[in-house]
Write a protein that holds these residues in place. Structure first.
Motif, mmCIF file in Angstrom:
data_model
loop_
_atom_site.group_PDB
_atom_site.id
_atom_site.type_symbol
_atom_site.label_atom_id
_atom_site.label_comp_id
_atom_site.label_asym_id
_atom_site.label_seq_id
_atom_site.Cartn_x
_atom_site.Cartn_y
_atom_site.Cartn_z
ATOM 1 N N ALA A 55 -17.574 42.667 -39.704
ATOM 2 C CA ALA A 55 -16.661 43.107 -40.758
ATOM 3 C C ALA A 55 -16.007 44.398 -40.275
ATOM 4 C CB ALA A 55 -17.425 43.343 -42.054
ATOM 5 N N VAL A 56 -14.707 44.336 -40.038
ATOM 6 C CA VAL A 56 -13.984 45.478 -39.482
ATOM 7 C C VAL A 56 -13.135 46.122 -40.564
ATOM 8 C CG1 VAL A 56 -12.307 46.218 -37.751
ATOM 9 C CG2 VAL A 56 -13.923 44.387 -37.216
ATOM 10 N N GLU A 57 -13.317 47.438 -40.715
ATOM 11 C CA GLU A 57 -12.510 48.204 -41.661
ATOM 12 C C GLU A 57 -11.742 49.254 -40.866
ATOM 13 O OE1 GLU A 57 -13.129 51.352 -45.281
ATOM 14 O OE2 GLU A 57 -14.536 49.669 -45.138
ATOM 15 N N PRO A 109 -25.328 61.671 -35.698
ATOM 16 C CA PRO A 109 -26.386 62.681 -35.655
ATOM 17 C C PRO A 109 -27.760 62.132 -36.045
ATOM 18 C CG PRO A 109 -25.126 62.937 -37.658
ATOM 19 C CD PRO A 109 -24.472 61.818 -36.872
ATOM 20 N N THR A 110 -27.816 60.856 -36.414
ATOM 21 C CA THR A 110 -29.081 60.262 -36.841
ATOM 22 C C THR A 110 -29.477 59.137 -35.888
ATOM 23 O OG1 THR A 110 -28.175 58.491 -38.220
ATOM 24 C CG2 THR A 110 -28.367 60.663 -39.249
ATOM 25 N N PRO A 111 -30.763 58.775 -35.863
ATOM 26 C CA PRO A 111 -31.176 57.654 -35.005
ATOM 27 C C PRO A 111 -30.803 56.286 -35.593
ATOM 28 C CG PRO A 111 -33.070 58.574 -36.144
ATOM 29 C CD PRO A 111 -31.900 59.455 -36.479
ATOM 30 N N GLU A 112 -30.399 56.257 -36.854
ATOM 31 C CA GLU A 112 -30.031 54.994 -37.508
ATOM 32 C C GLU A 112 -28.630 54.570 -37.072
ATOM 33 O OE1 GLU A 112 -30.424 55.411 -41.751
ATOM 34 O OE2 GLU A 112 -32.166 56.704 -41.499
ATOM 35 N N PRO A 113 -28.450 53.301 -36.782
ATOM 36 C CA PRO A 113 -27.103 52.851 -36.412
ATOM 37 C C PRO A 113 -26.159 52.927 -37.615
ATOM 38 C CG PRO A 113 -28.619 50.986 -36.524
ATOM 39 C CD PRO A 113 -29.434 52.226 -36.743
ATOM 40 N N LEU A 114 -24.981 53.443 -37.373
ATOM 41 C CA LEU A 114 -23.941 53.513 -38.397
ATOM 42 C C LEU A 114 -22.726 52.755 -37.901
ATOM 43 C CD1 LEU A 114 -24.173 57.309 -39.369
ATOM 44 C CD2 LEU A 114 -25.047 55.355 -40.659
ATOM 45 N N PRO A 115 -21.932 52.199 -38.802
ATOM 46 C CA PRO A 115 -20.776 51.412 -38.368
ATOM 47 C C PRO A 115 -19.574 52.250 -37.951
ATOM 48 C CG PRO A 115 -20.888 51.436 -40.749
ATOM 49 C CD PRO A 115 -22.125 52.147 -40.247
ATOM 50 N N LEU A 116 -19.665 53.565 -38.028
ATOM 51 C CA LEU A 116 -18.524 54.419 -37.711
ATOM 52 C C LEU A 116 -18.296 54.489 -36.208
ATOM 53 C CD1 LEU A 116 -19.379 57.355 -40.144
ATOM 54 C CD2 LEU A 116 -17.796 55.455 -40.532
ATOM 55 N N ILE A 153 -4.158 49.852 -28.695
ATOM 56 C CA ILE A 153 -5.213 49.690 -29.698
ATOM 57 C C ILE A 153 -6.480 49.136 -29.056
ATOM 58 C CG2 ILE A 153 -5.870 48.423 -31.791
ATOM 59 C CD1 ILE A 153 -2.781 48.671 -32.531
ATOM 60 N N VAL A 154 -6.325 48.127 -28.222
ATOM 61 C CA VAL A 154 -7.477 47.546 -27.517
ATOM 62 C C VAL A 154 -8.088 48.581 -26.574
ATOM 63 C CG1 VAL A 154 -8.123 45.829 -25.765
ATOM 64 C CG2 VAL A 154 -6.737 45.148 -27.746
ATOM 65 N N HIS A 155 -7.260 49.246 -25.804
ATOM 66 C CA HIS A 155 -7.719 50.250 -24.839
ATOM 67 C C HIS A 155 -8.500 51.362 -25.559
ATOM 68 C CE1 HIS A 155 -7.366 52.481 -21.009
ATOM 69 N NE2 HIS A 155 -7.205 53.561 -21.758
ATOM 70 N N GLY A 156 -7.927 51.870 -26.629
ATOM 71 C CA GLY A 156 -8.589 52.931 -27.376
ATOM 72 C C GLY A 156 -9.892 52.480 -28.003
ATOM 73 N N THR A 157 -9.925 51.269 -28.518
ATOM 74 C CA THR A 157 -11.154 50.740 -29.118
ATOM 75 C C THR A 157 -12.255 50.637 -28.065
ATOM 76 O OG1 THR A 157 -9.889 49.514 -30.788
ATOM 77 C CG2 THR A 157 -12.153 48.802 -30.399
ATOM 78 N N LEU A 158 -11.907 50.174 -26.883
ATOM 79 C CA LEU A 158 -12.908 50.099 -25.812
ATOM 80 C C LEU A 158 -13.431 51.494 -25.448
ATOM 81 C CD1 LEU A 158 -11.406 47.302 -23.542
ATOM 82 C CD2 LEU A 158 -13.314 47.121 -25.167
ATOM 83 N N HIS A 159 -12.559 52.483 -25.457
ATOM 84 C CA HIS A 159 -13.024 53.860 -25.223
ATOM 85 C C HIS A 159 -14.029 54.278 -26.286
ATOM 86 C CE1 HIS A 159 -10.995 55.388 -21.736
ATOM 87 N NE2 HIS A 159 -9.780 55.182 -22.214
ATOM 88 N N LEU A 160 -13.782 53.915 -27.535
ATOM 89 C CA LEU A 160 -14.722 54.268 -28.610
ATOM 90 C C LEU A 160 -16.087 53.635 -28.387
ATOM 91 C CD1 LEU A 160 -12.501 54.003 -31.829
ATOM 92 C CD2 LEU A 160 -13.177 56.083 -30.583
ATOM 93 N N LEU A 161 -16.105 52.512 -27.676
ATOM 94 C CA LEU A 161 -17.363 51.819 -27.376
ATOM 95 C C LEU A 161 -18.020 52.325 -26.094
ATOM 96 C CD1 LEU A 161 -16.305 48.179 -28.288
ATOM 97 C CD2 LEU A 161 -17.695 49.758 -29.652
ATOM 98 N N TYR A 193 -20.016 44.017 -29.108
ATOM 99 C CA TYR A 193 -20.432 44.931 -30.178
ATOM 100 C C TYR A 193 -21.532 44.266 -31.001
ATOM 101 C CZ TYR A 193 -19.906 48.064 -34.230
ATOM 102 O OH TYR A 193 -20.113 48.960 -35.259
ATOM 103 N N GLN A 194 -22.641 44.956 -31.216
ATOM 104 C CA GLN A 194 -23.838 44.349 -31.782
ATOM 105 C C GLN A 194 -24.011 44.496 -33.292
ATOM 106 O OE1 GLN A 194 -26.109 42.421 -29.949
ATOM 107 N NE2 GLN A 194 -24.382 42.548 -28.553
ATOM 108 N N GLN A 195 -23.255 45.376 -33.931
ATOM 109 C CA GLN A 195 -23.430 45.557 -35.364
ATOM 110 C C GLN A 195 -22.576 44.560 -36.148
ATOM 111 O OE1 GLN A 195 -23.787 49.556 -36.949
ATOM 112 N NE2 GLN A 195 -23.624 50.382 -34.873
ATOM 113 N N THR A 196 -22.873 44.418 -37.428
ATOM 114 C CA THR A 196 -22.116 43.487 -38.265
ATOM 115 C C THR A 196 -20.939 44.167 -38.963
ATOM 116 O OG1 THR A 196 -23.592 43.906 -40.136
ATOM 117 C CG2 THR A 196 -24.123 42.019 -38.700
#
Length: 158
Positions: free
Chosen positions: A9-11, A83-90, A120-128, A42-45
């Protein structure tokens, strides 16, 4: 051909400081992001990010302040540092300079809409975490970009 994952689910929060005619609509931006996430494994939902379409002045200021380069650039990626060990979708923020994207598309002889997709694709890959500083990393990232863009009938951007 890679298939976009329907399990993510992408927002995307799209901020239009500048609204160029050739920029993709919000739904198309979300499709490009989702395809990049799926292709990169990408492993999160869920995934959340901001895409900010901005002026050359704002791009130059951000590029100077965060990268030490005093000129506008096509896309800046600011990955969210959890900042937390819990995965966040951000995932973070993409800042895309409309004037640079338009100028590069013209200089490179490609459709501006296709160059938008690439940024957009290039930047998204950088975020990953993908990067293109070292040759092997660059080749991997560029091939992934080619594969993703091919899903949208966009030719090799390189």
């Amino acid at each position: 051909m890679l298939e976009p994952s329907t399990a993510i689910a992408v927002e995307v929060d799209v901020q239009r400081v500048v609204s160029p005619a050739q920029a993709p609509d919000d739904e198309t931006i979300t499709r490009y992001v989702a395809a990049a996430l799926a292709a990169a494994g990408y492993q999160q939902t869920q995934a959340e990010l901001t895409v900010r379409m901005t002026s050359a002045e704002e791009s130059q200021q951000l590029n100077r302040d965060y990268r030490g380069k005093d000129k506008p650039t096509n896309v800046l990626s600011f990955a969210f540092e959890n900042p937390t060990p819990e995965p966040l979708p951000l995932l973070g923020d993409l800042v895309i300079c409309c004037a640079v994207v338009a100028a590069e598309a013209e200089q490179q002889g490609k459709a501006e809409a296709h160059h938008w997709a690439h940024m957009i694709v290039h930047g998204t890959l950088h975020l990953l975490g993908y990067d293109h500083i070292e040759t092997q990393q660059a080749e991997q990232m560029e091939q992934l970009e080619r594969d993703i863009l091919a899903q949208f009938a966009i030719n090799d951007p390189y």
